[in-house]
Scaffold this motif. Structure first.
Motif, PDB file in Angstrom:
ATOM      1  N   ALA A 196      -9.404  -6.060  -5.056  1.00 45.70           N
ATOM      2  CA  ALA A 196      -9.904  -5.225  -3.974  1.00 45.70           C
ATOM      3  C   ALA A 196     -10.771  -6.016  -3.005  1.00 45.70           C
ATOM      4  O   ALA A 196     -10.733  -5.790  -1.788  1.00 45.70           O
ATOM      5  CB  ALA A 196     -10.684  -4.044  -4.550  1.00 45.70           C
ATOM      6  N   ARG A 233      -8.485  -0.081  -4.896  1.00 39.05           N
ATOM      7  CA  ARG A 233      -7.032  -0.222  -4.759  1.00 39.05           C
ATOM      8  C   ARG A 233      -6.262   1.018  -5.190  1.00 39.05           C
ATOM      9  O   ARG A 233      -5.022   1.025  -5.111  1.00 39.05           O
ATOM     10  CB  ARG A 233      -6.562  -1.441  -5.561  1.00 39.05           C
ATOM     11  CG  ARG A 233      -6.984  -2.769  -4.960  1.00 39.05           C
ATOM     12  CD  ARG A 233      -6.299  -3.927  -5.664  1.00 39.05           C
ATOM     13  NE  ARG A 233      -6.690  -4.022  -7.070  1.00 39.05           N
ATOM     14  CZ  ARG A 233      -6.073  -4.776  -7.971  1.00 39.05           C
ATOM     15  NH1 ARG A 233      -5.013  -5.504  -7.613  1.00 39.05           N
ATOM     16  NH2 ARG A 233      -6.507  -4.834  -9.220  1.00 39.05           N
ATOM     17  N   GLU A 287     -10.955   0.495  -8.790  1.00 40.86           N
ATOM     18  CA  GLU A 287     -10.673  -0.897  -8.441  1.00 40.86           C
ATOM     19  C   GLU A 287      -9.302  -1.344  -8.928  1.00 40.86           C
ATOM     20  O   GLU A 287      -8.744  -2.311  -8.422  1.00 40.86           O
ATOM     21  CB  GLU A 287     -11.757  -1.803  -9.023  1.00 40.86           C
ATOM     22  CG  GLU A 287     -13.146  -1.544  -8.438  1.00 40.86           C
ATOM     23  CD  GLU A 287     -14.207  -2.470  -9.011  1.00 40.86           C
ATOM     24  OE1 GLU A 287     -13.837  -3.285  -9.890  1.00 40.86           O
ATOM     25  OE2 GLU A 287     -15.375  -2.384  -8.594  1.00 40.86           O
ATOM     26  N   ARG A 297       0.841  -1.205   0.000  1.00 41.59           N
ATOM     27  CA  ARG A 297       0.000   0.000   0.000  1.00 41.59           C
ATOM     28  C   ARG A 297       0.875   1.254   0.000  1.00 41.59           C
ATOM     29  O   ARG A 297       1.715   1.442   0.888  1.00 41.59           O
ATOM     30  CB  ARG A 297      -0.905   0.000   1.230  1.00 41.59           C
ATOM     31  CG  ARG A 297      -2.057   0.994   1.204  1.00 41.59           C
ATOM     32  CD  ARG A 297      -2.900   0.811   2.463  1.00 41.59           C
ATOM     33  NE  ARG A 297      -4.195   1.479   2.381  1.00 41.59           N
ATOM     34  CZ  ARG A 297      -4.413   2.746   2.709  1.00 41.59           C
ATOM     35  NH1 ARG A 297      -3.412   3.494   3.159  1.00 41.59           N
ATOM     36  NH2 ARG A 297      -5.629   3.272   2.604  1.00 41.59           N
ATOM     37  N   ARG A 303      -8.564  -0.736   2.256  1.00 40.79           N
ATOM     38  CA  ARG A 303      -8.821  -0.201   0.920  1.00 40.79           C
ATOM     39  C   ARG A 303      -8.866   1.323   0.970  1.00 40.79           C
ATOM     40  O   ARG A 303      -8.962   1.933   2.031  1.00 40.79           O
ATOM     41  CB  ARG A 303     -10.144  -0.744   0.377  1.00 40.79           C
ATOM     42  CG  ARG A 303     -10.206  -2.260   0.288  1.00 40.79           C
ATOM     43  CD  ARG A 303     -11.623  -2.723  -0.042  1.00 40.79           C
ATOM     44  NE  ARG A 303     -11.798  -4.142   0.271  1.00 40.79           N
ATOM     45  CZ  ARG A 303     -12.965  -4.725   0.457  1.00 40.79           C
ATOM     46  NH1 ARG A 303     -14.091  -4.007   0.345  1.00 40.79           N
ATOM     47  NH2 ARG A 303     -13.041  -6.012   0.741  1.00 40.79           N
TER      48      ARG A 303
END
Length: 588
Positions: free
Chosen positions: A465, A503, A533, A432, A473
């Protein structure tokens, strides 16, 4: 003797004439200023202009104001290098309002033909600073401001080079009207050359002296340098432990002597508590409480507990910071928090622990790394899963702004890269990345209008996702992102119009922060964004924009804000006609 009488009619007329005040309203015109900059200075210095809303009681008083401006204008001309200038004025009483017209004859612009720095006799005669370091160039206009600044900078420069007691003993500026030139001479008493000796401290009560000495990293015997002492003083103040830090005045300095350096401290109360509140139409009412001890073990350790009680979030978080851990400007950080969050996207009960280090780099950067463990129970669209995550958060922050809650200039940048590893069968591995930044620019004097802009991007690599825990998320919408839309609703929605997250994320925002008075301001704004997404924004969905108007009440602790925002891309059955938000501090 008989009394002399006056007719009643004549007496009344005389009384009316005496009671009538003369009309001494006036307008000022200045002609002949050599530059627009000089004209601005003349207007700012004018007593007639300064007192324009307070009319003079008589024509004589009006002329006195005008005469004062003649001398004031001549001073302005001389300060800007026009030493042969002349000023005259005319006053026309026949016009309404009275016309006062100044005619400026600036004469030639005088220039610096010689600039010399001399020292009085002493044990040590320093080398004078270079003229270029003082902002002086032979042939430049003989303006007073750079000349005065050069004298001040000379004293500052000597303080850097072992002469902290240097003073200007004499300043001569000889104007030559034959050559339109000026010769400037500063006579400096450098005082004794000094070296910095032992470090002494006074005023400490609960802060340990060993910690103060460790922060200083002091080595006695170095040449006296005021920059070193100023930076050390700022470092002490940045610790948050002191209300004031000053350097004790030296006495009876001797040439080539080593003098002790004494810092005098006034400690802050090490404990504090606080409370805050916020409200928005989509997120509801929320309160925040905290307790903090800034010197828990006597060496600046910070222990803090935060409690959040809001309609969609309950959380208690405890953080511990050990400053200057192992080395200067490096902090050890640890935190533990328990939270419960109930939103339209998901319901979560979670526990998180974190330990890590952050280090200051190049004054305005802070770099960090750590390890996190998290356990979460998440209800996502009626399906409940247990997730266990291990993370390696890597962070970088840059901040050159002038205020935490109400910046008027500078930039901010934050980035966070977290590789996550699933620690149970339900939890996937993913990466992330989140980056956001903002910039602030003051357009008008006294910071009456600030233009502010921000941007944010989020990227995520890993499973789809739907496989990634809902709380990790990306979401957008609400008071901290795109105002005008419900919390988390900017982006993909399910069949019930509940947000599902994505995402990747992209947001932008712009504000014009205008002060109407010292305590009241208005802020028109526009923001846009969307969630995708895909792993990176692919602009597959409509970019949603919101706009509105905010009101600010400026206080000593920061602005209190009230924002009303409208969704410009309103979706039927999803978005309300408007949203409003109340909190402390600017939106970004």
């Amino acid at each position: 003797m008989a009394a002399t009488g006056v007719s009643p009619a004549f007496a009344a007329e005389a009384t009316n004439d005496a009671s009538e005040e003369p009309d001494l309203r006036y307008e000022v015109t200045i002609n002949g200023a050599p530059t627009d900059e000089v004209l601005d200075l003349l207007e700012q210095s004018s007593r007639l202009e300064q007192l324009s809303d307070k009319l003079p009681p008589s024509e004589a008083a009006l002329r006195r104001r005008a005469d004062v401006d003649v001398e004031g204008f001549k001073k302005v001309l001389r300060s800007e290098g026009y030493y042969a200038g002349d000023v005259k004025y005319t006053l026309d009483k026949k016009q309404e309002p009275i016309a006062i017209s100044y005619d400026i004859t600036p004469g030639p612009l005088f220039r610096i033909t010689k600039f010399e720095i001399k020292f009085t006799e002493g044990a040590d005669i320093p080398v004078p600073p270079a003229l270029s370091d003082l902002g002086i160039e032979i042939g430049m206009p003989a303006r007073s401001e750079p000349i005065v600044n050069a004298g001040t900078q000379t004293i500052v420069d000597l303080g850097y080079r072992g002469f902290p007691g240097a003073t200007i003993e004499k300043q001569d500026a000889i104007v030559d009207f034959a050559t339109d030139g000026m010769e400037v001479t500063f006579v400096i008493n450098a005082g004794p050359k000094l070296y910095m000796g032992e470090l002494r401290v006074e005023g400490l009560q609960e802060v340990e002296e060993d910690y103060i000495r460790r922060i200083a990293a002091w080595t006695p015997g170095k040449l006296y340098d005021t920059r070193v002492l100023d930076e050390l003083r700022r470092r002490y103040l940045r610790s948050g432990l002191f209300d004031a830090v000053r350097i004790k005045q030296r006495e009876n300095d001797q040439p080539d002597s080593t003098v002790p350096i004494t810092f005098v401290f006034t400690e802050r109360d090490r404990r504090s508590i606080g409370v805050g509140a916020s409200f928005s139409t989509s997120e509801g009412f929320g309160t925040q409480y905290y307790w903090e001890n800034r010197n828990y073990f006597g060496q600046g350790e910070k222990l803090r507990a935060d409690l959040t009680l809001a309609e969609i979030r309950r959380e208690i978080k405890v953080t511990f910071v050990k400053p200057n851990f192992v080395r200067l400007d490096q902090n050890f950080n640890a935190s533990f928090d328990i939270r419960q969050e109930n939103t339209e996207a998901y319901d979560e009960d979670a526990v998180t622990a974190y330990v890590g280090l952050d280090r200051r780099w190049r004054k305005k950067w802070v770099l960090g790394a750590g390890v996190s463990l998290e356990y979460a129970k998440i209800d996502d669209s009626g399906v409940t899963e247990n997730y266990a995550l291990g993370g390696l958060p890597l962070t970088a922050r840059y901040d050159s702004t002038d205020d935490l809650l109400d910046p008027t200039k500078g930039r901010r940048f934050n980035t966070s890269l977290v590789p996550y590893v699933g620690l149970n069968q339900n939890t996937p591995d993913f990466l992330r990345l989140e980056m956001d930044g903002s910039t602030y620019y003051s357009v008008l004097d006294d910071d009456r209008l600030i233009l502010a802009a921000r941007g944010k991007i989020g990227l995520m690599a890993g499973d789809s996702a739907n496989e990634i825990p809902a709380s990790k998320r990306f979401y957008s919408g609400g008071g901290g992102s795109v105002r005008g839309y419900k919390y988390q609703t900017v982006g993909p929605l399910d069949s019930n119009n509940d947000p599902v997250g994505g995402r990747s994320l992209l947001e932008v925002g712009f504000e014009a922060r205008a002060r109407i008075t010292d305590s009241i301001g208005i802020v028109p704004f526009i923001e846009g964004g969307n969630v995708y997404e895909s792993m990176a924004p692919d602009f597959s969905g409509e970019f949603l924009w919101g706009a509105g108007l905010g009101f600010r009440y400026y206080t000593a602790i920061g602005p209190i804000r009230f924002d009303v925002a409208l969704p410009l891309n309103r979706r039927d059955g999803v978005d309300d006609a408007y949203q409003f938000y109340i909190s402390i501090g600017q939106a970004f």
